[in-house]
Scaffold this motif. Sequence first.
Motif, short mmCIF file in Angstrom:
data_model
loop_
_atom_site.label_atom_id
_atom_site.label_comp_id
_atom_site.label_asym_id
_atom_site.label_seq_id
_atom_site.Cartn_x
_atom_site.Cartn_y
_atom_site.Cartn_z
N TYR A 15 0.76 -1.08 -0.06
CA TYR A 15 0.07 -0.07 0.12
C TYR A 15 0.71 1.35 -0.06
O TYR A 15 1.50 1.60 0.94
CB TYR A 15 -0.90 -0.02 1.24
N THR A 16 0.81 1.99 -0.95
CA THR A 16 1.68 2.94 -1.33
C THR A 16 0.91 4.35 -0.87
O THR A 16 1.36 5.46 -1.35
CB THR A 16 2.55 3.11 -2.68
N GLN A 17 -0.48 4.28 -0.90
CA GLN A 17 -1.25 5.59 -0.62
C GLN A 17 -2.22 5.03 0.43
O GLN A 17 -2.61 3.90 0.60
CB GLN A 17 -1.78 6.11 -1.54
N LYS A 18 -2.58 6.02 1.39
CA LYS A 18 -3.74 5.76 2.45
C LYS A 18 -5.01 5.09 1.82
O LYS A 18 -5.45 4.27 2.69
CB LYS A 18 -3.85 6.83 3.25
N PHE A 19 -5.30 5.67 0.86
CA PHE A 19 -6.86 5.17 0.23
C PHE A 19 -6.74 3.67 0.12
O PHE A 19 -5.81 3.31 -0.92
CB PHE A 19 -7.06 5.84 -0.81
N GLY A 20 -7.49 2.87 0.42
CA GLY A 20 -7.32 1.44 -0.03
C GLY A 20 -6.83 0.56 1.25
O GLY A 20 -6.87 -0.62 0.86
N ILE A 21 -6.25 1.11 1.87
CA ILE A 21 -5.44 0.38 3.11
C ILE A 21 -6.67 -0.20 4.05
O ILE A 21 -7.71 0.47 4.44
CB ILE A 21 -4.43 1.23 3.93
N PRO A 22 -6.53 -1.50 4.63
CA PRO A 22 -7.68 -1.79 5.19
C PRO A 22 -7.57 -1.03 6.76
O PRO A 22 -6.37 -0.41 7.11
CB PRO A 22 -7.31 -3.59 5.56
N ARG A 23 -8.76 -1.13 7.31
CA ARG A 23 -8.94 -0.14 8.54
C ARG A 23 -8.23 -0.91 9.71
O ARG A 23 -8.13 -0.34 11.20
CB ARG A 23 -10.23 0.27 8.77
N GLN A 24 -8.03 -2.24 9.95
CA GLN A 24 -7.71 -3.12 10.97
C GLN A 24 -6.54 -4.19 10.41
O GLN A 24 -7.06 -4.50 9.18
CB GLN A 24 -8.49 -3.56 11.97
N PRO A 25 -5.65 -4.53 11.14
CA PRO A 25 -4.87 -5.77 10.56
C PRO A 25 -5.83 -6.89 10.51
O PRO A 25 -6.65 -7.24 11.23
CB PRO A 25 -3.84 -6.06 11.83
N GLN A 26 -5.33 -7.79 9.65
CA GLN A 26 -5.78 -9.28 9.70
C GLN A 26 -7.20 -9.14 8.75
O GLN A 26 -7.75 -10.39 8.32
CB GLN A 26 -6.07 -10.13 10.78
N LEU A 27 -7.70 -8.10 8.57
CA LEU A 27 -8.89 -7.91 7.64
C LEU A 27 -8.34 -8.37 6.14
O LEU A 27 -9.52 -8.88 5.30
CB LEU A 27 -9.76 -6.76 7.72
N VAL A 28 -7.22 -8.19 5.91
CA VAL A 28 -6.67 -8.67 4.35
C VAL A 28 -5.72 -9.56 4.54
O VAL A 28 -4.45 -8.92 4.68
CB VAL A 28 -6.35 -7.38 3.52
N PRO A 29 -5.90 -10.61 4.89
CA PRO A 29 -4.72 -11.49 5.05
C PRO A 29 -3.74 -11.73 4.13
O PRO A 29 -2.52 -11.88 4.18
CB PRO A 29 -5.68 -13.19 4.93
N ALA A 30 -4.10 -11.26 2.74
CA ALA A 30 -3.23 -11.54 1.50
C ALA A 30 -2.34 -10.07 1.67
O ALA A 30 -1.22 -9.83 0.82
CB ALA A 30 -3.82 -11.52 0.22
N ALA A 31 -2.31 -9.26 2.58
CA ALA A 31 -1.34 -8.13 2.74
C ALA A 31 -0.08 -8.51 3.28
O ALA A 31 -0.22 -8.39 4.42
CB ALA A 31 -2.02 -7.08 3.40
N GLN A 32 0.87 -8.81 2.59
CA GLN A 32 2.12 -9.28 2.90
C GLN A 32 2.74 -8.03 3.11
O GLN A 32 3.00 -7.06 2.30
CB GLN A 32 2.92 -10.19 2.00
N ILE A 33 3.29 -7.84 4.48
CA ILE A 33 4.39 -6.66 4.70
C ILE A 33 5.81 -7.42 5.24
O ILE A 33 5.82 -8.29 5.83
CB ILE A 33 3.61 -5.78 5.73
N ILE A 34 7.03 -6.45 4.92
CA ILE A 34 8.16 -6.92 5.47
C ILE A 34 8.53 -5.85 6.41
O ILE A 34 8.50 -4.47 6.12
CB ILE A 34 8.93 -7.06 4.41
N LEU A 35 8.86 -6.06 7.58
CA LEU A 35 9.46 -5.23 8.77
C LEU A 35 11.16 -5.38 8.43
O LEU A 35 11.44 -6.30 8.81
CB LEU A 35 9.02 -5.52 10.17
#
Length: 223
Positions: A15-35
């Motif tokens: 997600y490179t812009q705020k519009f379209g980001i889920p409003r809480q974690p785990q709502l979109v399981p396919a959202a892979q992120i790297i810390l």
Amino acid sequence: MPYTLTPIGTVQSPYTQKFGIPRQPQLVPAAQIILMLNPAFTADSVRGLDGFDYIWLQFLFHDAISEGWAQMVRPPRLGGKQKMGVFATRSPHRPNHIGLSLLRLNRIDTAGNRVRIHCQGGDLLDGTPILDIKPYIPFAEAHPQARAGFVNGAPALLNVIWQPESHPEQLAPEHRALIEQSLAQDPRPAYQDIPERIYGATIAGKEMKFQIANGIVRILSCD
Ligand code: SAH
């Protein structure tokens, strides 16, 4: 007394812009992120962390700081019509702009001199500064029967339909899942219902154009 915090790393997110980001974690399981941890933190700093299924991430809502904060905010859950105290909400518009997300931990590795913590179910903007990471301890922290104020259950999902000319067959399966799960969350501002409006969002580098009417997201294009 003011404190100065130094981030320990940065989030890599589709997600490179705020519009379209889920409003809480785990709502979109396919959202892979790297810390991505800063080089000051070696593999020693995460020793033992891989034994946990979930981790708490504390981060800075860095892209909301310039928008300030308010004593009362309008949670999307209440249709943007009703105000609640900022501390009764998860709004980014809070005094210290500190966010908290429970992420599913997949694996930890290193690339060059950087420790990388691979997670899924992210609700974070690309480039988000990481303040701290802690393991999730279910026996002390899980309370599924707890009252949740005005937040009653997961939000209703929209159905997602790809118009043939948006060519979903050209997408990698993980991108297709990410886009479908993200748009099913209804990214519109609370209670906005303008069926003819064409929205644009960039997800995983794909520029999406879509309309929303009668509980259906119709994807017009994906480039
Ligand atoms: N789980 C977190 C986030 C809740 S608000 C918490 O409870 O603290 C979720 C919204 O924060 C997302 O929809 C996204 O629009 C916004 N967001 C995510 N990362 C952000 C960032 N780095 N700066 C500003 N807003 C961000």
